[in-house]
Design an enzyme around this catalytic site. Structure first.
Site, mmCIF file in Angstrom:
data_model
loop_
_atom_site.group_PDB
_atom_site.id
_atom_site.type_symbol
_atom_site.label_atom_id
_atom_site.label_comp_id
_atom_site.label_asym_id
_atom_site.label_seq_id
_atom_site.Cartn_x
_atom_site.Cartn_y
_atom_site.Cartn_z
ATOM 1 N N THR A 9 -22.818 30.531 5.095
ATOM 2 C CA THR A 9 -23.653 29.389 5.472
ATOM 3 C C THR A 9 -24.970 29.445 4.715
ATOM 4 O OG1 THR A 9 -24.594 28.211 7.370
ATOM 5 C CG2 THR A 9 -24.848 30.579 7.380
ATOM 6 N N ASP A 71 -17.958 28.841 13.018
ATOM 7 C CA ASP A 71 -17.798 27.410 13.236
ATOM 8 C C ASP A 71 -18.076 27.151 14.706
ATOM 9 O OD1 ASP A 71 -17.214 24.887 11.917
ATOM 10 O OD2 ASP A 71 -15.588 24.745 13.365
ATOM 11 N N SER A 72 -18.825 26.123 14.966
ATOM 12 C CA SER A 72 -19.260 25.917 16.334
ATOM 13 C C SER A 72 -19.409 24.439 16.598
ATOM 14 C CB SER A 72 -20.593 26.625 16.555
ATOM 15 O OG SER A 72 -21.516 26.230 15.561
ATOM 16 N N PHE A 149 -31.982 23.873 17.401
ATOM 17 C CA PHE A 149 -31.520 22.878 16.428
ATOM 18 C C PHE A 149 -30.404 22.042 17.046
ATOM 19 C CE2 PHE A 149 -27.352 24.591 14.978
ATOM 20 C CZ PHE A 149 -27.390 25.830 15.595
ATOM 21 N N GLY A 150 -29.893 21.109 16.273
ATOM 22 C CA GLY A 150 -28.730 20.301 16.691
ATOM 23 C C GLY A 150 -28.912 19.671 18.068
HETATM 24 P P1 IMP Z 1 -20.870 23.902 11.855
HETATM 25 O O1 IMP Z 1 -21.954 24.224 10.886
HETATM 26 O O2 IMP Z 1 -19.683 23.227 11.283
HETATM 27 O O3 IMP Z 1 -20.526 25.081 12.733
HETATM 28 O O4 IMP Z 1 -21.528 22.768 12.767
HETATM 29 C C1 IMP Z 1 -21.798 22.956 14.069
HETATM 30 C C2 IMP Z 1 -22.595 21.779 14.616
HETATM 31 O O5 IMP Z 1 -22.521 21.883 16.040
HETATM 32 C C3 IMP Z 1 -24.087 21.875 14.270
HETATM 33 O O6 IMP Z 1 -24.411 21.077 13.169
HETATM 34 C C4 IMP Z 1 -24.741 21.355 15.529
HETATM 35 O O7 IMP Z 1 -24.794 19.954 15.504
HETATM 36 C C5 IMP Z 1 -23.778 21.779 16.624
HETATM 37 N N1 IMP Z 1 -24.171 23.114 17.160
HETATM 38 C C6 IMP Z 1 -23.526 24.300 17.001
HETATM 39 N N2 IMP Z 1 -24.184 25.300 17.616
HETATM 40 C C7 IMP Z 1 -25.278 24.729 18.150
HETATM 41 C C8 IMP Z 1 -26.362 25.265 18.899
HETATM 42 O O8 IMP Z 1 -26.501 26.476 19.159
HETATM 43 N N3 IMP Z 1 -27.284 24.370 19.285
HETATM 44 C C9 IMP Z 1 -27.213 23.037 19.012
HETATM 45 N N4 IMP Z 1 -26.244 22.505 18.298
HETATM 46 C C10 IMP Z 1 -25.260 23.333 17.869
#
Ligand code: IMP
Length: 198
Positions: A9, A71-72, A149-150
């Site tokens: 990442t 991935d989250s 974030f997010g």
């Molecule tokens: P990834 O980079 O494909 O894992 O995207 C995961 C998306 O899920 C992020 O861009 C956020 O929008 C959301 N996300 C994942 N983890 C968190 C967190 O800990 N807090 C807030 N949003 C999260």
């Protein structure tokens, strides 16, 4: 002995949360750009585990160092589990909270359950291990807090949003924190076994 890992990442928040938890092991966690790797595979999987595996594999093909990929996403019960694996792409960047609140404007208190899920895949030339964590809460009615974030400003956990928590507090209850603590135990064990073999 593992002393350096590439995290698949360039997301500064994910890197910071990961470094915070793994730092006591003396393992340096570097980003893709630190490693001079420019790869961004399509996340075509239908699950967090598939997508984390796709990212880890793509990076491992370009390095001899061990790799971790995360991935989250956020799963909202009233939206049938959405945005789920599409959490990063469902709404425009920095507008995810406003977008989600709009989509949930008719959903009453008591029906707003949601959880964050995180899957972390550790991969080297000989091993592939999956760690996961979940954080259960609900979606509030407005954005609160400046941290994180997010979706953090709308995700309620025991009366506060994640964005109202300090980094340490969030790590202690978050999906990523839980997965990272299991990864920490795995890496600690591996390094102590390799030390014992010497
Ligand atoms: P990834 O980079 O494909 O894992 O995207 C995961 C998306 O899920 C992020 O861009 C956020 O929008 C959301 N996300 C994942 N983890 C968190 C967190 O800990 N807090 C807030 N949003 C999260």
């Amino acid at each position: 002995m593992i002393n350096k890992i590439i995290m698949a990442t360039n997301n500064k928040n994910k890197l910071r949360e990961t470094r915070d938890i793994l730092s006591p092991l003396g393992i340096e966690v570097i980003s893709l750009s630190d490693a001079g790797i420019d790869v961004d595979p399509d996340e075509t999987g239908e699950t967090f585990e598939e997508n984390a595996t796709i990212k880890a594999q793509a990076v491992l093909e370009l390095t001899d160092l061990p790799v971790i990929a995360d991935d989250s996403g956020l799963c909202v019960e009233a939206l049938g589990g959405r945005p789920g694996v599409h959490s990063a792409r469902t709404y425009p960047e920095h507008e995810e909270c406003a977008g989600l609140l709009e989509d949930m404007k008719d959903i009453p208190e008591g029906s707003r359950s949601a959880y964050f899920q995180c899957v972390i895949v550790y991969m080297d030339k000989n091993a592939c291990i999956v760690f996961s964590g979940k954080c259960e809460g609900s979606i509030g009615f407005e954005q609160k807090g400046e941290n994180g974030f997010g979706y953090d400003p709308v995700f309620m956990y025991e009366g506060r949003t994640l964005a109202e928590m300090s980094e340490d507090e969030k790590n202690s209850i978050s999906h990523r924190g839980a997965a990272l603590r299991d990864l920490y135990e795995y890496l600690k064990e591996r390094n102590s076994e390799e030390n014992a073999d010497k």
